[in-house]
Design a protein around this motif. Structure first.
Motif, short mmCIF file in Angstrom:
data_model
loop_
_atom_site.label_atom_id
_atom_site.label_comp_id
_atom_site.label_asym_id
_atom_site.label_seq_id
_atom_site.Cartn_x
_atom_site.Cartn_y
_atom_site.Cartn_z
N LYS A 1 38.67 44.38 38.69
CA LYS A 1 39.29 43.55 37.67
C LYS A 1 40.07 42.42 38.34
O LYS A 1 40.47 42.52 39.50
CB LYS A 1 40.21 44.39 36.79
CG LYS A 1 39.48 45.40 35.92
CD LYS A 1 40.46 46.14 35.01
CE LYS A 1 39.72 47.11 34.09
NZ LYS A 1 40.64 47.84 33.20
N ALA A 2 40.30 41.35 37.60
CA ALA A 2 40.94 40.16 38.17
C ALA A 2 42.31 40.48 38.75
O ALA A 2 42.66 40.03 39.85
CB ALA A 2 41.05 39.07 37.11
N GLU A 3 43.12 41.25 38.02
CA GLU A 3 44.46 41.58 38.51
C GLU A 3 44.39 42.43 39.77
O GLU A 3 45.19 42.24 40.70
CB GLU A 3 45.25 42.32 37.42
CG GLU A 3 45.58 41.49 36.19
CD GLU A 3 44.42 41.36 35.23
OE1 GLU A 3 44.58 40.63 34.24
OE2 GLU A 3 43.37 42.00 35.45
N ALA B 1 35.57 40.34 44.18
CA ALA B 1 35.71 39.65 42.89
C ALA B 1 34.71 40.13 41.86
O ALA B 1 34.98 40.10 40.66
CB ALA B 1 35.55 38.14 43.10
N THR C 1 37.26 33.51 41.90
CA THR C 1 36.04 34.04 41.28
C THR C 1 36.36 35.22 40.36
O THR C 1 35.75 35.39 39.30
CB THR C 1 35.03 34.47 42.35
OG1 THR C 1 34.79 33.38 43.24
CG2 THR C 1 33.71 34.90 41.73
N GLY C 2 37.33 36.02 40.77
CA GLY C 2 37.72 37.16 39.93
C GLY C 2 38.23 36.73 38.57
O GLY C 2 37.86 37.32 37.54
N PHE C 3 39.06 35.70 38.53
CA PHE C 3 39.58 35.23 37.24
C PHE C 3 38.54 34.44 36.47
O PHE C 3 38.55 34.45 35.22
CB PHE C 3 40.86 34.41 37.46
CG PHE C 3 42.08 35.26 37.64
CD1 PHE C 3 42.75 35.76 36.52
CD2 PHE C 3 42.53 35.62 38.89
CE1 PHE C 3 43.87 36.57 36.67
CE2 PHE C 3 43.64 36.43 39.06
CZ PHE C 3 44.32 36.91 37.94
N GLU C 4 37.63 33.75 37.14
CA GLU C 4 36.51 33.12 36.44
C GLU C 4 35.66 34.17 35.75
O GLU C 4 35.17 33.96 34.63
CB GLU C 4 35.66 32.32 37.43
CG GLU C 4 36.31 31.03 37.90
CD GLU C 4 35.46 30.32 38.92
OE1 GLU C 4 34.43 30.89 39.36
OE2 GLU C 4 35.80 29.17 39.29
N ARG C 5 35.48 35.29 36.39
CA ARG C 5 34.70 36.38 35.81
C ARG C 5 35.44 36.97 34.62
O ARG C 5 34.83 37.27 33.58
CB ARG C 5 34.45 37.45 36.88
CG ARG C 5 33.73 38.69 36.40
CD ARG C 5 33.31 39.54 37.59
NE ARG C 5 33.04 40.90 37.17
CZ ARG C 5 33.84 41.93 37.39
NH1 ARG C 5 34.97 41.76 38.06
NH2 ARG C 5 33.53 43.13 36.97
N ARG C 6 36.75 37.13 34.73
CA ARG C 6 37.52 37.73 33.64
C ARG C 6 37.51 36.85 32.40
O ARG C 6 37.37 37.34 31.26
CB ARG C 6 38.96 37.93 34.09
CG ARG C 6 39.87 38.45 32.98
CD ARG C 6 41.32 38.41 33.36
NE ARG C 6 42.15 38.78 32.24
CZ ARG C 6 43.47 38.78 32.26
NH1 ARG C 6 44.10 38.39 33.35
NH2 ARG C 6 44.17 39.13 31.21
N THR D 1 41.92 42.38 41.90
CA THR D 1 41.45 41.47 42.95
C THR D 1 42.60 40.65 43.51
O THR D 1 42.72 40.46 44.74
CB THR D 1 40.36 40.54 42.40
OG1 THR D 1 39.24 41.31 41.98
CG2 THR D 1 39.91 39.55 43.46
#
Length: 269
Positions: free
Chosen positions: A185-187, A181, A103-108, A189
Motif C-alpha cells: 500500500k502507498a503508506e 510500489a 509510483t506507490g501513490f500513483e497506484r493508490r 511504501t
C-alpha cells in the motif's frame, strides 16, 4: 443559396477527406514516451520531499562530512572517500526511494490504472519512468560532482566502469523500487522506502566504511546493492581500478532479480 458538393479526393469541402484532417488517433509511440518522460521528470523535480531526498540530503552529507572530521574515512582526503558513496546514495534516492514513493501513490490514486488504459503501453510507461529517473540522476551527478571538485576531490579511473556501475545500480534500485510500489500500500511504501534509505545510508558503506563493522556483518552488508555501488565507484574513482567485476556482478544480480520480480508481481490497481 448555392451548395458545393465535394468529391472523395476534395480537401476543401465538407464532402472531402481533408475536412477531417488531422485525423484523430494516438501519437507516435516515441513521442508518447518522450512526453510522458518529460511529465514524470517535472513531477519529480517539483515534489519537495523528492528534492529533499535527491538533492538536499546528499549535498548536505557531502559538504558536512567532507568539511568536519566526524567519521574516520582512512588515509587521504575525506572527500575522496565520500564522493563516490554520495553518488551511489543519489542513485538510490532517485531510482529506489523517490520512484517507489511516487509510483506507490500513483497506484493508490488510480493514476496508473488510467494510464494503463491509454494508448501508451504499460512497458512504454515504465520506459518513460526509467528515462525520468536517468535525467534526474544526471542532474544529481553533475551537481554533486561540481560540489565535490570545489571541496578538493581528485577522481581518477575508467569512465566506462563508472558509467556501467551507475547504469546497473539504477536498474537494480529501479527494480526494487517498482517491486515495493507495486505490491505494498502507498503508506507502507512511504514508510518502508524511507526506512530502507536511512538503514542503507548508515550500513551501506556510503559514509561509514564497511571495515568499521564486525566481520560477520561485513560479509552480509557487502552483498547489498548500495554497498556494491559505493564500493565499486570508490575502487574506480579513488583507487583507479579498471573494472570492479565483483561489484558489477552483485549489481547485475540485484537488477535481474528486482526487475523480474517487479514484472511478475506488480499490481496496477
Amino acid at each position: 443559396m448555392t451548395t458545393t458538393t465535394g468529391t472523395p479526393g476534395d480537401t476543401g469541402t465538407p464532402g472531402g477527406t481533408g475536412a477531417y484532417a488531422p485525423r484523430p488517433g494516438a501519437a507516435p509511440l516515441g513521442r508518447m514516451i518522450a512526453a510522458q518522460a518529460v511529465f514524470e521528470t517535472k513531477m519529480l523535480l517539483r515534489n519537495g520531499e523528492q528534492l529533499l531526498l535527491t538533492v538536499v540530503i546528499p549535498t548536505l552529507l557531502l559538504v558536512l562530512f567532507s568539511s568536519v572530521d566526524i567519521v574516520d574515512t582512512g588515509a587521504g582526503e575525506a572527500v575522496d572517500f565520500l564522493a563516490p558513496g554520495i553518488l551511489a546514495l543519489a542513485v538510490m534516492s532517485t531510482a529506489f526511494t523517490g520512484q517507489a514513493i511516487a509510483t506507490g501513490f500513483e497506484r493508490r490514486y488510480g493514476v496508473l490504472k488510467r494510464l494503463a488504459a491509454s494508448p501508451l503501453p504499460r512497458w512504454a510507461l515504465m520506459t518513460a519512468k526509467t528515462a525520468s529517473v536517468l535525467v534526474t540522476e544526471v542532474l544529481q551527478i553533475v551537481l554533486l560532482t561540481v560540489i565535490a571538485f570545489a571541496l578538493g576531490w581528485s577522481p581518477h579511473g575508467n569512465p566506462a566502469a563508472v558509467l556501467l556501475l551507475l547504469v546497473l545500480g539504477t536498474a537494480a534500485f529501479s527494480g526494487l523500487g517498482l517491486l515495493m510500489a507495486g505490491t505494498l500500500k502507498a503508506e507502507a511504501t512511504l514508510a518502508a522506502a524511507n526506512l530502507v534509505f536511512l538503514l542503507l545510508l548508515v550500513g551501506g558503506g556510503v559514509i561509514v566504511p564497511l571495515e568499521k563493522f564486525p566481520d560477520a556483518a561485513q560479509d552480509v552488508l557487502g552483498l547489498l546493492p548500495i554497498s556494491a555501488l559505493s564500493d565499486g565507484l570508490r575502487d574506480v574513482l579513488q583507487h583507479g581500478a579498471a573494472m570492479p567485476w565483483a561489484d558489477l556482478g552483485i549489481l547485475a544480480g540485484w537488477a535481474v532479480v528486482g526487475l523480474a520480480a517487479a514484472g511478475k508481481f506488480f499490481r496496477w490497481e
